[in-house]
Design a protein around this motif. Structure first.
Motif, PDB file in Angstrom:
ATOM      1  N   LYS C  42       0.858  -1.184   0.000  1.00  0.00           N
ATOM      2  CA  LYS C  42       0.000   0.000   0.000  1.00  0.00           C
ATOM      3  C   LYS C  42       0.895   1.235   0.000  1.00  0.00           C
ATOM      4  O   LYS C  42       1.715   1.391   0.898  1.00  0.00           O
ATOM      5  N   PRO C  43       0.698   2.138  -0.967  1.00  0.00           N
ATOM      6  CA  PRO C  43       1.554   3.318  -1.043  1.00  0.00           C
ATOM      7  C   PRO C  43       1.535   4.142   0.233  1.00  0.00           C
ATOM      8  O   PRO C  43       2.576   4.619   0.679  1.00  0.00           O
ATOM      9  N   ASP C  44       0.343   4.298   0.837  1.00  0.00           N
ATOM     10  CA  ASP C  44       0.316   5.184   2.007  1.00  0.00           C
ATOM     11  C   ASP C  44       1.083   4.577   3.179  1.00  0.00           C
ATOM     12  O   ASP C  44       1.742   5.278   3.933  1.00  0.00           O
ATOM     13  N   ILE C  45       1.024   3.221   3.291  1.00  0.00           N
ATOM     14  CA  ILE C  45       1.803   2.576   4.352  1.00  0.00           C
ATOM     15  C   ILE C  45       3.298   2.744   4.069  1.00  0.00           C
ATOM     16  O   ILE C  45       4.093   3.008   4.979  1.00  0.00           O
ATOM     17  N   VAL C  47       4.806   5.140   2.502  1.00  0.00           N
ATOM     18  CA  VAL C  47       5.225   6.501   2.812  1.00  0.00           C
ATOM     19  C   VAL C  47       5.389   6.675   4.318  1.00  0.00           C
ATOM     20  O   VAL C  47       6.371   7.237   4.817  1.00  0.00           O
ATOM     21  N   GLN C  48       4.436   6.116   5.035  1.00  0.00           N
ATOM     22  CA  GLN C  48       4.478   6.221   6.490  1.00  0.00           C
ATOM     23  C   GLN C  48       5.721   5.515   7.045  1.00  0.00           C
ATOM     24  O   GLN C  48       6.400   6.028   7.931  1.00  0.00           O
ATOM     25  N   ALA C  73       6.084   6.881  -4.702  1.00  0.00           N
ATOM     26  CA  ALA C  73       5.559   7.542  -3.509  1.00  0.00           C
ATOM     27  C   ALA C  73       6.667   7.819  -2.504  1.00  0.00           C
ATOM     28  O   ALA C  73       6.614   8.797  -1.769  1.00  0.00           O
TER      29      ALA C  73
END
Lengths: 327, 306, 351
Positions: C42-45, C47-48, C73
């Motif tokens: 998952k891209p947002d994970i 990045v996090q 990302a």
């Protein structure tokens, strides 16, 4: 047992205290996590306006989350490449200013909510769940094929957008912005629930005929709730994109819609702070279980299952007990 | 575009449709009779495929593999029903969504834990492999024809089961009025378990049949699950006939849309742009279909009007 | 290291991680601390996690990402914060051309490379009328562009499929009707397995060419006989004849009980590149460390390996054929598709 209003205050104070603690102990990542939780909470509070107050189980709120995200992505992308967003019929320039982007995000998701709501509210119950899902999937596939804005790769924004007078690159500042917005929206939500509109909506959810006899159109009430809900979730989407400095079609995916809904159910439906408790718990579980093993999804699943089976009314219901009338 | 190609594409659409029907039939029964949203139905599909791949690997028999798939999925279905779902009939849809979502997580990662992260091997048996020549000179894979036949047979059998047998009568009655049939002395919780097992077995069968021409991997159930939901909503919840027609509509729309929309766009766009926008639109086509059907008939094509 | 360890695409991330850790273990250095996190694709994970690596763990060098969309990302913002990034798999064109960065090194390939090699192989095999297909997403569009960049013949058809599609009956029918003399496809993961099985069953006997991703050690066993004889392009294979590679294949098999994949070799090479640079300089001295990375002074499993001006590899890309060794499906090199191949974007890059 704690009274629900006290619990609400406690939750917000805790949510504020943890990042402040992190600032003094130099744990910037904790702040990032807390910001993530706040933004998810905001999205869920948004959905809860439709779901808790209006009884509208939308399985497509990722639409608004994604629109908010792409509003930020598109405007910031054009600002960083110094190209206009569009030239005909009139010139629109890209921007890196948060308030402007928020406005765009809210207006576009509100408009999308109006269209989707008009069509979807012809159905009810399970059909409503599914038609909102269908809109989500449409936009998901559309964004994947939309090569101008990165398609499935998404859009990367190199520097976080600006807010007048605040350095948003400092994690705690960005957290503060998100937290203030969350508090405002929760306040709005509380006022809304007690307003004539909220009461009428509540009545429309339980017995539409009763509202009709007063000359109010239950569908119109629900539509308005759906739009407000979409606007809030759209705003959360713009903030989420800013947190990650990145947008991609996953923001439109049905898993995203599902997650937003799960925050609410986990925390407690139609509770003011239910979505917040749910989002915070979910982010924490994700973070701590992820370290345990490669197969941490199993534990997450088991925990969620336990909550459903043994904690009716979600976590808030478990703690504050008193079942409020919501059906 | 030749007639042969068009006929072949229609067959492909049919085949896709009947496989969706196997998934949708169980889902619509469970949904219609018990009022349960079962997100974990896709996991049952996956369990069927994995069980089939394992048994086919051990014994080399495709028939045994299919039976194992149905057994495994039915057992898993009964387990979920008895341990989890049974406690949730009285609650609202939201709790069911959360619970069955949790089950997806458990099943997916559990399967990966047992079978590893790489796809498994499951192939079609020799006696069904290769193409056959149909009247008109169309070469078409035999196995896909078999799939169409199996799907239609199951549809027929289900139809008979629902209209002609005692349990079918109970199922139809259960859809309309739970209390009444309980009062008439039908053991409703046993009925529910049976329906759940039946739906699960069909999902498992679909998983195994489709797994042989696709890849047997973790997460294979979720895309099919979403499509199956689209199918039952278009058809009208609780209706087997609706599920069949909805499945065929979705199968044909998806297949033919993917082929003809890019061709259509080529009439007025340059080829590669037409290709890209045509396929973009075709991937949205079934959701557009569903939106249109629901706006036109808010309870699906064959759903009960309330 | 941020990589995919759970969910659908976990096999690739696990291979990269295992290859990487094998090299770290063999180096005998215990002063290299490796922090591994799961991005769940998952891209947002991702990045996090990148924020966490940079803010909390204060890492010097990052690596591990499998997917181009996650790479886009994470990488631009990480390298602009002064971290080094060594890519063991993804090589988006944006990072090779205008968006290149002096701290970004790709140890695998630029995304177009293997497709270009497939186009070159099609020329050498005298294919004149190819039917080409890929999923409708940026990497798929790049794949077809890459193939067409090298391929000289005509196109019998060009089709974009749906991402995640599992049934290719209608595409196969179009191939049959198109009068093509060869098929090129890029369908990573489960999509490729489905396509190959259905293609083999359709009775069409046209030769198929593709990049290595659908013929990798991990998934070949799931394709089975359907893959036999298919030519695919790769910068690595287990029979590349050099001491490093032979030792890598043996030790990997001994350590993990399976044959190494392409991804494992990329993880292994990435770690060895890192170790070679650490011998010369400390990441704290960014300029010296960067120079040490640019030198690429390590023994690659691929034999000759060096970086181009944009920090993407210059290397041979081979044509391999799928064979069966005993019960195990694997690949054998049948020729060099492109020699010392760079990428099409290097000229656009300036640091």
């Amino acid at each position: 047992m704690i009274r629900e209003s006290n619990l609400n205050a406690l939750v917000l104070i805790l949510l504020l205290a943890v990042p402040l603690w992190a600032v003094f102990n130099d744990e910037p990542f904790t702040i990032t996590l807390a910001t993530r939780a706040v933004i998810f909470a905001l999205a869920a509070v948004g959905l809860n306006i439709a779901l808790g107050l209006g009884g509208l189980v939308s399985f497509g709120h990722a639409v608004f989350f994604g629109i908010g995200g792409y509003a930020m992505g598109i405007f910031a992308h054009h600002a960083q490449t110094y190209t206009p967003v569009m030239e005909v019929p009139f010139l629109i320039e890209g921007t890196k200013s948060m308030p402007v982007i928020w406005l765009v995000a809210m207006v576009t998701s509100g408009f999308a909510a109006l269209l989707i709501g008009l069509l979807s509210l012809r159905t009810a119950g399970v059909y409503f769940i599914m038609i909102t899902l269908a809109f989500g999937q449409m936009l998901y596939y559309f964004s994947i094929s939309w090569a101008t804005y990165g398609g499935e790769d998404g859009l990367s924004i190199y520097v976080r957008n600006e807010f007048p007078g605040v350095n948003t690159l400092v994690p705690i500042n960005f957290f503060a912005i998100c937290f203030v917005i969350l508090c405002l929206v929760v306040l709005l939500n509380a006022l809304l629930a007690k307003s004539p509109f909220g009461l009428a909506l509540n009545a429309a959810r339980q017995t539409p005929q009763r509202v009709q006899t007063f000359g109010l159109d239950p569908t119109r009430l629900k539509l308005l709730a759906f739009i407000i809900s979409g606007v809030v979730t759209g705003l959360a989407g713009a903030l989420f994109a800013d947190l990650n400095r990145f947008v991609s079609p996953t923001m439109f995916s049905w898993q995203m819609s599902g997650e937003i809904m799960i925050f609410i159910i986990l925390g407690g439906v139609a509770r003011l702070c239910g979505p917040i408790v749910g989002a915070v718990t979910f982010v924490m579980l994700e973070h701590f279980l992820g370290g345990l093993s490669d197969y941490w999804h199993i534990y997450l699943g088991a925990l969620l299952l336990i909550v459903v089976l043994f904690a009716r009314g979600g976590l808030v219901g478990l703690i504050s007990g008193r079942e409020i009338a919501h059906d | 575009m030749s007639t042969i190609l068009i006929i072949e594409q229609i067959l492909n659409g049919l085949q896709f449709g009947v496989m969706l029907f196997l998934m949708a039939a169980g889902l619509t029964l469970i949904f219609g009779v018990m009022g349960l949203i079962n997100l974990a139905h896709g996991s049952l599909y996956m369990i069927g495929a994995f069980a089939a791949a394992t048994v086919a690997g051990l014994t080399g028999s495709f028939v045994l593999a299919l039976m194992a798939a149905m057994m495994a999925a039915a057992i898993a279905g009964v387990l979920i029903e008895v341990l989890v779902i049974r406690r949730l009939y009285a609650t609202d849809h939201l709790d069911q969504v959360l619970a069955t979502f949790a089950l997806i997580l458990i099943f997916s990662e559990g399967t990966r834990w047992v079978f590893g992260s790489f796809p498994l091997f499951l192939n079609i048996p020799d006696y069904f492999s290769g193409p056959v020549t149909l009247p008109g000179g169309i070469e078409y894979p035999l196995y896909r024809l078999v799939l169409i036949c199996v799907g239609l047979l199951v549809a027929g059998a289900l139809g008979l089961l629902i209209t002609r047998t005692r349990i079918g009568i109970q199922i139809r009655a259960g859809k309309d009025d739970h209390e009444m049939i309980a009062a008439l002395g039908v053991d409703i919780s046993k009925l529910y378990t049976v329906i759940f097992a039946l739906g699960a077995a069909l999902a498992g069968l679909a998983g195994a049949l489709v797994g042989a021409i696709q890849s047997v991997q973790v997460g294979m159930g979720e895309p099919v699950l979403i499509l199956a939901f689209v199918v039952i909503v278009i058809g009208g919840i609780g209706s087997i006939k609706g599920a069949l027609i909805g499945a065929l509509l979705v199968g044909l729309t998806d297949t033919l849309g993917g082929v003809f929309l890019p061709e259509l766009f080529k009439l007025f766009m340059e080829p590669s742009a037409a290709q890209a926008s045509g396929s973009a639109l075709s991937s949205m086509a079934i959701y557009i279909l569903m939106g249109v059907v629901l706006v036109w008939r808010p309870a699906g094509l064959f759903g009960a009007r309330k | 290291m941020i990589t995919t360890l759970s969910g659908g695409g976990a096999g690739l991330g696990i291979d990269v991680r295992d290859g990487f850790m094998l090299a770290i273990g063999q180096s005998g250095r215990n002063d290299i601390e490796v922090i591994i996190e799961d991005d769940q694709r998952k891209p947002d994970i991702a990045v996090q996690l990148a924020d966490k690596m940079i803010q909390s763990e204060k890492v010097d060098v990052m690596t591990g990402i499998i997917w181009s969309n996650l790479a886009m990302a994470v990488i631009p913002s990480s390298v602009s914060q002064g971290k080094f990034y060594l890519s063991p798999n993804a090589g988006p064109s944006a990072l090779a051309g205008k968006g290149c960065h002096r701290n970004y090194f790709n140890v695998a390939w630029q995304n177009d490379n293997l497709h270009e090699a497939a186009g070159a192989y099609a020329n050498s095999a005298d294919y004149n009328n190819s039917f080409i297909l890929a999923p409708n997403y940026p990497a798929g569009q790049d794949a077809l562009t890459g193939y067409k960049r090298m391929y000289d013949g005509e196109l019998a058809g060009e089709v974009f499929t749906k991402l995640g599609q599992t049934d290719y009956a209608s595409e196969i029918a179009q191939i049959r009707a198109s009068g093509a003399d060869s098929v090129f496809f890029f369908l990573p993961g489960g999509m490729g397995i489905s396509f190959l099985k259905q293609y083999a069953d359709s009775g069409i006997n046209l030769p198929v060419v593709g990049p290595a991703f659908s013929f990798d050690q991990g998934i070949l066993q799931a394709v089975g006989d359907a893959a036999l004889g298919v030519v695919n392009t790769s910068q690595w294979n287990k029979d590349i004849d050099n001491g490093t590679n032979a030792a890598f294949v043996d030790t990997f098999q001994a350590e993990y009980g399976r044959l190494p994949s392409l991804y494992a070799s990329q993880g292994f090479d990435t770690a060895n590149l890192l170790i070679s640079a650490l011998k010369v300089a400390n990441p704290g001295d960014a300029d010296a460390f960067r120079a040490a990375l640019e030198a690429a002074d390590f023994n690659s499993t691929r034999g000759d390996f060096k970086f181009g001006s944009n920090h993407n590899p210059i290397q041979n890309i081979y044509a391999r054929e799928v064979i069966k060794e005993g019960d195990v499906y694997t690949n054998k090199i049948i020729g060099v598709a492109l020699e010392n191949h760079s990428d099409a974007y290097a000229a656009e890059c300036s640091f």
